[in-house]
Design an enzyme around this catalytic site. Structure first.
Site, PDB file in Angstrom:
ATOM      1  N   GLU A   1       1.858  -7.455 -23.528  1.00  5.21           N
ATOM      2  CA  GLU A   1       0.645  -7.738 -24.314  1.00  5.21           C
ATOM      3  C   GLU A   1       0.882  -7.390 -25.787  1.00  5.21           C
ATOM      4  O   GLU A   1       0.478  -8.138 -26.680  1.00  5.21           O
ATOM      5  CB  GLU A   1      -0.543  -6.929 -23.760  1.00  5.21           C
TER       6      GLU A   1
ATOM      7  N   GLU B   1       9.264  -0.086 -24.344  1.00  7.89           N
ATOM      8  CA  GLU B   1       9.579  -0.611 -25.691  1.00  7.89           C
ATOM      9  C   GLU B   1       8.631  -1.751 -26.060  1.00  7.89           C
ATOM     10  O   GLU B   1       9.050  -2.806 -26.530  1.00  7.89           O
ATOM     11  CB  GLU B   1      11.041  -1.015 -25.798  1.00  7.89           C
TER      12      GLU B   1
ATOM     13  N   ASN C   1      -1.290  10.465 -24.918  1.00  5.57           N
ATOM     14  CA  ASN C   1      -2.451   9.662 -25.332  1.00  5.57           C
ATOM     15  C   ASN C   1      -2.126   8.626 -26.397  1.00  5.57           C
ATOM     16  O   ASN C   1      -3.015   8.091 -27.046  1.00  5.57           O
ATOM     17  CB  ASN C   1      -3.571  10.584 -25.840  1.00  5.57           C
TER      18      ASN C   1
ATOM     19  N   THR D   1       4.740  -3.254 -24.483  1.00  5.71           N
ATOM     20  CA  THR D   1       4.332  -4.031 -23.302  1.00  5.71           C
ATOM     21  C   THR D   1       4.309  -5.525 -23.666  1.00  5.71           C
ATOM     22  O   THR D   1       4.309  -5.889 -24.851  1.00  5.71           O
ATOM     23  CB  THR D   1       2.924  -3.618 -22.835  1.00  5.71           C
TER      24      THR D   1
ATOM     25  N   GLY E   1      14.135 -12.027   2.576  1.00  6.17           N
ATOM     26  CA  GLY E   1      13.241 -11.784   3.711  1.00  6.17           C
ATOM     27  C   GLY E   1      12.997 -10.298   3.909  1.00  6.17           C
ATOM     28  O   GLY E   1      12.990  -9.521   2.944  1.00  6.17           O
TER      29      GLY E   1
ATOM     30  N   ILE F   1      10.146  10.563 -21.762  1.00  5.37           N
ATOM     31  CA  ILE F   1      11.306  10.457 -22.653  1.00  5.37           C
ATOM     32  C   ILE F   1      12.617  10.357 -21.854  1.00  5.37           C
ATOM     33  O   ILE F   1      13.036  11.303 -21.172  1.00  5.37           O
ATOM     34  CB  ILE F   1      11.343  11.638 -23.653  1.00  5.37           C
TER      35      ILE F   1
ATOM     36  N   GLN G   1      12.268 -12.705  -1.942  1.00  4.34           N
ATOM     37  CA  GLN G   1      11.819 -13.688  -0.939  1.00  4.34           C
ATOM     38  C   GLN G   1      13.015 -14.235  -0.154  1.00  4.34           C
ATOM     39  O   GLN G   1      12.962 -14.365   1.065  1.00  4.34           O
ATOM     40  CB  GLN G   1      11.064 -14.820  -1.649  1.00  4.34           C
ATOM     41  N   ILE G   2      14.092 -14.530  -0.854  1.00  3.16           N
ATOM     42  CA  ILE G   2      15.290 -15.053  -0.188  1.00  3.16           C
ATOM     43  C   ILE G   2      15.837 -14.018   0.803  1.00  3.16           C
ATOM     44  O   ILE G   2      16.322 -14.375   1.884  1.00  3.16           O
ATOM     45  CB  ILE G   2      16.370 -15.434  -1.243  1.00  3.16           C
TER      46      ILE G   2
ATOM     47  N   THR H   1       6.532   7.970 -27.671  1.00  8.66           N
ATOM     48  CA  THR H   1       5.333   7.894 -26.823  1.00  8.66           C
ATOM     49  C   THR H   1       4.757   9.280 -26.547  1.00  8.66           C
ATOM     50  O   THR H   1       5.497  10.251 -26.375  1.00  8.66           O
ATOM     51  CB  THR H   1       5.706   7.236 -25.477  1.00  8.66           C
TER      52      THR H   1
HETATM   53  C1  FAD Z   1      10.630   4.973 -17.353  1.00  6.79           C
HETATM   54  C2  FAD Z   1      10.104   5.012 -18.757  1.00  6.79           C
HETATM   55  C3  FAD Z   1      10.949   5.382 -19.786  1.00  6.79           C
HETATM   56  C4  FAD Z   1      10.466   5.473 -21.091  1.00  6.79           C
HETATM   57  N1  FAD Z   1      11.288   5.919 -22.092  1.00  6.79           N
HETATM   58  C5  FAD Z   1      10.759   6.193 -23.312  1.00  6.79           C
HETATM   59  C6  FAD Z   1      11.538   6.846 -24.329  1.00  6.79           C
HETATM   60  O1  FAD Z   1      12.720   7.153 -24.138  1.00  6.79           O
HETATM   61  N2  FAD Z   1      10.935   7.122 -25.518  1.00  6.79           N
HETATM   62  C7  FAD Z   1       9.633   6.811 -25.777  1.00  6.79           C
HETATM   63  O2  FAD Z   1       9.142   7.108 -26.866  1.00  6.79           O
HETATM   64  N3  FAD Z   1       8.876   6.166 -24.838  1.00  6.79           N
HETATM   65  C8  FAD Z   1       9.395   5.878 -23.621  1.00  6.79           C
HETATM   66  N4  FAD Z   1       8.627   5.257 -22.664  1.00  6.79           N
HETATM   67  C9  FAD Z   1       7.247   4.905 -22.983  1.00  6.79           C
HETATM   68  C10 FAD Z   1       6.968   3.406 -23.031  1.00  6.79           C
HETATM   69  O3  FAD Z   1       7.528   2.828 -24.171  1.00  6.79           O
HETATM   70  C11 FAD Z   1       5.438   3.246 -22.922  1.00  6.79           C
HETATM   71  O4  FAD Z   1       5.132   3.452 -21.550  1.00  6.79           O
HETATM   72  C12 FAD Z   1       4.936   1.919 -23.398  1.00  6.79           C
HETATM   73  O5  FAD Z   1       5.029   1.841 -24.794  1.00  6.79           O
HETATM   74  C13 FAD Z   1       3.475   1.673 -22.997  1.00  6.79           C
HETATM   75  O6  FAD Z   1       2.659   2.760 -23.321  1.00  6.79           O
HETATM   76  P1  FAD Z   1       1.697   3.364 -22.176  1.00  6.79           P
HETATM   77  O7  FAD Z   1       2.506   3.577 -20.962  1.00  6.79           O
HETATM   78  O8  FAD Z   1       0.987   4.512 -22.753  1.00  6.79           O
HETATM   79  O9  FAD Z   1       0.671   2.192 -21.859  1.00  6.79           O
HETATM   80  P2  FAD Z   1      -0.694   1.872 -22.624  1.00  6.79           P
HETATM   81  O10 FAD Z   1      -0.457   1.704 -24.073  1.00  6.79           O
HETATM   82  O11 FAD Z   1      -1.742   2.844 -22.192  1.00  6.79           O
HETATM   83  O12 FAD Z   1      -1.045   0.445 -22.016  1.00  6.79           O
HETATM   84  C14 FAD Z   1      -1.645   0.261 -20.722  1.00  6.79           C
HETATM   85  C15 FAD Z   1      -1.992  -1.230 -20.595  1.00  6.79           C
HETATM   86  O13 FAD Z   1      -2.961  -1.605 -21.612  1.00  6.79           O
HETATM   87  C16 FAD Z   1      -2.464  -2.701 -22.350  1.00  6.79           C
HETATM   88  N5  FAD Z   1      -2.915  -2.615 -23.734  1.00  6.79           N
HETATM   89  C17 FAD Z   1      -2.879  -1.535 -24.551  1.00  6.79           C
HETATM   90  N6  FAD Z   1      -3.379  -1.849 -25.763  1.00  6.79           N
HETATM   91  C18 FAD Z   1      -3.718  -3.166 -25.712  1.00  6.79           C
HETATM   92  C19 FAD Z   1      -4.274  -4.094 -26.643  1.00  6.79           C
HETATM   93  N7  FAD Z   1      -4.585  -3.740 -27.900  1.00  6.79           N
HETATM   94  N8  FAD Z   1      -4.475  -5.370 -26.246  1.00  6.79           N
HETATM   95  C20 FAD Z   1      -4.166  -5.752 -24.981  1.00  6.79           C
HETATM   96  N9  FAD Z   1      -3.641  -4.930 -24.052  1.00  6.79           N
HETATM   97  C21 FAD Z   1      -3.409  -3.654 -24.421  1.00  6.79           C
HETATM   98  C22 FAD Z   1      -0.944  -2.585 -22.275  1.00  6.79           C
HETATM   99  O14 FAD Z   1      -0.320  -3.818 -22.559  1.00  6.79           O
HETATM  100  C23 FAD Z   1      -0.770  -2.146 -20.819  1.00  6.79           C
HETATM  101  O15 FAD Z   1      -0.844  -3.249 -19.972  1.00  6.79           O
HETATM  102  C24 FAD Z   1       9.108   5.139 -21.362  1.00  6.79           C
HETATM  103  C25 FAD Z   1       8.274   4.734 -20.316  1.00  6.79           C
HETATM  104  C26 FAD Z   1       8.738   4.691 -19.028  1.00  6.79           C
HETATM  105  C27 FAD Z   1       7.787   4.299 -17.938  1.00  6.79           C
END
Ligand code: FAD
Length: 380
Positions: A368, A364, A129, A366, A340, A157, A337-338, A126
């Protein structure tokens, strides 16, 4: 109910449960409070064969199957999702592409010490952007003699602040969208590798998380996984397919913990002269929780079994990740909820599981994104 657990699986489950309760549970409060992973656990778990049970015995692993790994992750998560998260980021994400696609030399230098708990791994896909849209990643790796020069950054990460190396996705051939990506093993000592201060999170606090920045970072060409430019997308995909099944067990572990805490609380909390477990509204919630935990676990084992059998589980792994993480949200809501008002207090453990589990529909892939994968695999 469990999907075809063998006697070995059951013995393994009892052993990891005892370890988690005796050696991990006492560490959780401080680890969460200080947002610090107890690093000694890597070696300790390796000694017991709990760190990387699925890697082959000749590399120092346990030679176990995917179901065993799911059992492990469920039991760890039941006690502490933050600790499970760091272990999974190490063994299931960071080390996995080296095992599947790495050279013998890379396995010797990076995988074997990871299995022993001597080196901590992370996985950097990730970017600030580029989240769901993986192919839009902006990190570049350019060949320079015997090295590659990496520029870019990786966001969120897991294990970033504590890792010894991170497997980084970067474009070697940006003109080949998606196809021109490679994975590189970048050591913490590499010149130009910088780690941000720890990111403060709502949950999973003791999985340490950071942004990683690569500024003219010099990486030997021999650290490129796969040995030739391009082809990294498949390596990432294979790693994530396995990880999605593991997410079924992470969700099940959190759900199991929320269920147990809720049942216990409902027996103790008295209102209107009776323990609240005697009210049908509470009993129905607990009944639904018990059913859903059972389905989640069984579905995860089933998918792990398909994976172990060599079936292509691209669709099923997305389905199990989507189903389990979304079903978990209802379980956590009912658990709160349970409880309270007390559930909202930090001294009650249920709030930790609620905060931790909220993450799972995002990381890993979303929900969606998984619906998009499933629809595509169904031919829509
Ligand atoms: C605590 C934590 C640990 C993590 N650890 C790692 C790691 O070790 N290594 C790593 O590489 N990554 C890691 N991640 C990243 C994680 O995998 C990403 O946050 C995830 O893939 C979503 O990317 P984003 O946050 O940029 O959301 P975005 O891609 O910006 O999405 C935002 C929203 O838009 C929706 N959306 C986006 N595109 C579409 C579409 N085409 N159609 C419909 N809806 C869409 C998404 O479903 C979401 O609801 C971590 C994230 C967190 C929060």
């Amino acid at each position: 109910m469990a999907y075809q657990l063998t006697e070995e699986h059951r013995i393994f489950r009892d052993a990891i449960r005892a370890f988690a309760e005796n050696e991990i549970a006492p560490l959780v409060e401080e680890a969460e409070e200080t947002e610090t992973f107890p690093k000694h656990l890597f070696k300790r778990m390796a000694e017991y064969g709990f760190l990387c049970p699925r890697y082959p015995e000749e590399l120092g692993g346990g030679g176990a199957d995917k179901i065993a790994e799911c059992i492990l992750v469920e039991e760890l998560t039941r006690v502490c999702s933050g600790i499970a998260g760091a272990v999974v980021a190490h063994s299931g994400l960071g080390a996995m592409p080296i095992y599947q696609y790495g050279s013998e030399e890379q396995k010797e230098r990076f995988l074997v010490p990871a299995i022993k708990g001597e080196k901590i791994a992370a996985f950097g896909l990730t970017e600030p952007n580029a989240g769901s849209d993986v192919a839009s990643l902006q990190t570049r790796a350019e060949r320079d003699g015997d090295n590659y020069i990496i520029n870019g950054s990786k966001m969120f990460i897991s294990n970033g602040p504590i890792c010894d190396y991170v497997v980084v996705a970067a474009y070697t051939q940006p003109e080949r969208r998606g196809e021109g990506i490679n994975l590189f093993i970048v050591e913490r000592s590499a010149p130009g590798f910088n780690v941000s201060p720890k990111l403060k999170k709502v949950g999973n606090r003791c999985t340490e998380t950071a942004e990683l920045v690569f500024e003219d970072c010099v990486v030997p060409a021999s650290n490129m996984i796969g040995g030739k430019e391009g082809g990294g997308f498949k390596q990432i995909d294979d790693t994530l397919i396995s990880g999605r099944i593991t997410y079924g067990s992470r969700s099940t572990g959190t759900a199991q913990a929320a269920y147990e805490l809720s049942a216990q609380y409902a027996k103790e909390r008295v209102q209107f002269g009776r323990p609240i477990i005697e009210f049908q509204a509470t009993r129905f919630k607990l009944a639904e929780m018990a059913m859903n935990v059972d389905i989640m676990r069984t579905y995860t084992y089933y998918t792990a079994h398909l994976y172990d059998s060599g079936v292509n589980v691209r669709k099923e792994s997305s389905m199990v990740k989507l189903f389990c993480t979304e079903t978990l949200q209802k379980i956590l809501n009912d658990a709160m909820q349970i409880h309270g008002g007390y559930g909202y207090m930090m001294e009650y453990a249920v709030q930790r599981h609620w905060r931790d589990g909220r993450l799972f529909t995002v990381t890993e892939g979303t929900s969606e994104v998984h619906k998009m994968v499933i629809a595509r695999e169904c031919g829509f």
